[in-house]
Design an enzyme around this catalytic site. Sequence first.
Site, short mmCIF file in Angstrom:
data_model
loop_
_atom_site.label_atom_id
_atom_site.label_comp_id
_atom_site.label_asym_id
_atom_site.label_seq_id
_atom_site.Cartn_x
_atom_site.Cartn_y
_atom_site.Cartn_z
N GLY A 12 0.83 -1.21 0.00
CA GLY A 12 0.00 0.00 0.00
C GLY A 12 0.86 1.25 0.00
N ARG A 15 -0.29 5.47 -1.78
CA ARG A 15 -0.96 6.66 -1.24
C ARG A 15 -0.77 6.72 0.28
NH1 ARG A 15 -6.26 6.32 -1.24
NH2 ARG A 15 -6.40 4.10 -1.71
N ASP A 63 -2.61 -7.36 -4.74
CA ASP A 63 -3.89 -7.30 -4.03
C ASP A 63 -3.76 -8.20 -2.82
OD1 ASP A 63 -6.42 -7.45 -3.02
OD2 ASP A 63 -7.38 -8.14 -4.86
N SER A 146 -3.87 0.17 14.37
CA SER A 146 -4.72 1.36 14.45
C SER A 146 -5.02 1.69 15.90
CB SER A 146 -6.05 1.09 13.72
OG SER A 146 -6.97 2.14 13.99
N TYR A 159 -13.21 -3.86 11.91
CA TYR A 159 -11.89 -3.30 11.63
C TYR A 159 -11.03 -3.23 12.90
CZ TYR A 159 -8.46 0.35 10.49
OH TYR A 159 -7.31 1.08 10.32
N LYS A 163 -7.59 -5.26 13.83
CA LYS A 163 -6.32 -4.60 14.16
C LYS A 163 -5.81 -5.09 15.53
CE LYS A 163 -5.57 -1.87 10.52
NZ LYS A 163 -4.44 -2.06 9.61
N ILE A 192 -5.45 9.92 11.22
CA ILE A 192 -4.52 10.48 10.25
C ILE A 192 -5.28 10.97 9.03
CG2 ILE A 192 -2.38 10.06 8.96
CD1 ILE A 192 -2.12 9.70 12.06
N1 NAP Z 1 -5.68 7.12 8.08
C1 NAP Z 1 -5.94 6.77 9.32
O1 NAP Z 1 -6.57 7.50 10.09
C2 NAP Z 1 -5.43 5.45 9.86
C3 NAP Z 1 -5.54 5.24 11.23
C4 NAP Z 1 -5.11 4.05 11.77
C5 NAP Z 1 -4.57 3.08 10.96
N2 NAP Z 1 -4.48 3.29 9.64
C6 NAP Z 1 -3.89 2.21 8.83
O2 NAP Z 1 -2.83 2.72 8.03
C7 NAP Z 1 -2.71 1.94 6.84
C8 NAP Z 1 -2.67 2.87 5.64
O3 NAP Z 1 -3.82 3.69 5.66
P1 NAP Z 1 -3.89 5.09 4.88
O4 NAP Z 1 -4.50 6.05 5.82
O5 NAP Z 1 -2.62 5.41 4.26
O6 NAP Z 1 -5.00 4.72 3.79
P2 NAP Z 1 -5.17 5.15 2.26
O7 NAP Z 1 -4.69 6.54 2.05
O8 NAP Z 1 -6.58 4.78 1.93
O9 NAP Z 1 -4.17 4.15 1.50
C9 NAP Z 1 -4.42 2.77 1.52
C10 NAP Z 1 -3.31 2.04 0.81
O10 NAP Z 1 -3.58 0.62 0.91
C11 NAP Z 1 -3.63 0.06 -0.38
N3 NAP Z 1 -4.63 -1.01 -0.44
C12 NAP Z 1 -5.95 -0.95 -0.21
N4 NAP Z 1 -6.53 -2.14 -0.43
C13 NAP Z 1 -5.54 -2.98 -0.81
C14 NAP Z 1 -5.50 -4.34 -1.21
N5 NAP Z 1 -6.60 -5.11 -1.27
N6 NAP Z 1 -4.31 -4.87 -1.56
C15 NAP Z 1 -3.18 -4.11 -1.54
N7 NAP Z 1 -3.15 -2.82 -1.18
C16 NAP Z 1 -4.32 -2.26 -0.83
C17 NAP Z 1 -4.00 1.20 -1.32
O11 NAP Z 1 -3.54 0.88 -2.63
P3 NAP Z 1 -4.23 1.52 -3.97
O12 NAP Z 1 -4.46 2.96 -3.68
O13 NAP Z 1 -3.20 1.30 -5.04
O14 NAP Z 1 -5.47 0.75 -4.24
C18 NAP Z 1 -3.25 2.37 -0.67
O15 NAP Z 1 -1.91 2.38 -1.08
C19 NAP Z 1 -3.88 0.95 6.86
O16 NAP Z 1 -3.44 -0.30 7.31
C20 NAP Z 1 -4.84 1.55 7.87
O17 NAP Z 1 -5.63 0.54 8.49
C21 NAP Z 1 -4.89 4.45 9.06
#
Ligand code: NAP
Length: 252
Positions: A12, A15, A63, A146, A159, A163, A192
């Site tokens: 991932g 982004r 994926d 998370s 979710y 986690k 975030i």
């Molecule tokens: N943002 C928050 O508030 C937050 C808080 C706690 C934890 N997290 C964790 O942080 C991590 C990253 O989140 P983020 O905020 O950066 O989210 P994001 O901006 O939505 O980015 C998600 C990333 O995961 C990839 N992804 C989604 N589904 C996938 C799949 N089936 N196979 C492979 N890659 C996949 C996406 O790839 P594509 O774009 O190429 O599809 C993208 O690169 C996640 O594990 C999330 O649970 C986020």
Amino acid sequence: MSQQQKILLVTGGSRGIGRSIALHAAQRGIGVILTFNNQQKHGQAVADEINNNGGKAIALHLDIANTASFDDFTITVRDILKEKWNRTSFDYLVNNGGIGQRVLIKDTTESIFDQLVNVNFKGVFFLTQKLLPIIADGGQIINISSGLARFAFPGSAVYGALKSGLEALTRYFAKEFAARRIRVNSVAPGAIDTEFGGGKGDENQRQQMAAMIAAGRLGEADDVGAFVASLLSDDSRYLNAQRVEVGGGIFI
Ligand SMILES: NC(=O)c1ccc[n+]([C@@H]2O[C@H](COP(=O)([O-])OP(=O)(O)OC[C@H]3O[C@@H](n4cnc5c(N)ncnc54)[C@H](OP(=O)(O)O)[C@@H]3O)[C@@H](O)[C@H]2O)c1
């Protein structure tokens, strides 16, 4: 003699937080294999940015829900390690890619449940299992968890539970991989400001959220990316089987 470049594989990485981890790791001189799922253009742009700034990176499709693709993915990674780095292993795996969907328990269908499980838990387990033979002895795995593993927020039951499971899995990984001196930790981002799960809502909702954070603001992807990259060194050598929350002091 110059030292062999360390190599990170981050899922991932197209982004948000994963992109930031890839860019910060590259700034620290680490070679990067990043994966994208739907956003090939974004994934390639991250690799291009690293390569154009004197680093070394490649973007691959993955994926995480498609466990049947993991054998081929592992072969591809092996080939790339040989071609680009003349190596047979990489040093750091960051299981970052994930999905979120806000849905109350009463409205959670089996299909939503399975999708969340497949990406956020099952995929992480089997991808790590498949890649393990090509993670270098003495390497590191970081699982992105998370804050929702610690506190309950309506709409995040499956979710958050997954986690929590990932944090337990982190300790089991650390235990079983210890013979190869592979350390395993989880980093739990707070709120975030990425596009995750549809983003952080309207201005009013964002302000309410910010008021619950000691830092007084939502986190940026770089707040987490810089921290995770900072762990990818020998400086963190005695940190193992731990959960570190990077949330600016959320719900304390
Ligand atoms: N943002 C928050 O508030 C937050 C808080 C706690 C934890 N997290 C964790 O942080 C991590 C990253 O989140 P983020 O905020 O950066 O989210 P994001 O901006 O939505 O980015 C998600 C990333 O995961 C990839 N992804 C989604 N589904 C996938 C799949 N089936 N196979 C492979 N890659 C996949 C996406 O790839 P594509 O774009 O190429 O599809 C993208 O690169 C996640 O594990 C999330 O649970 C986020």
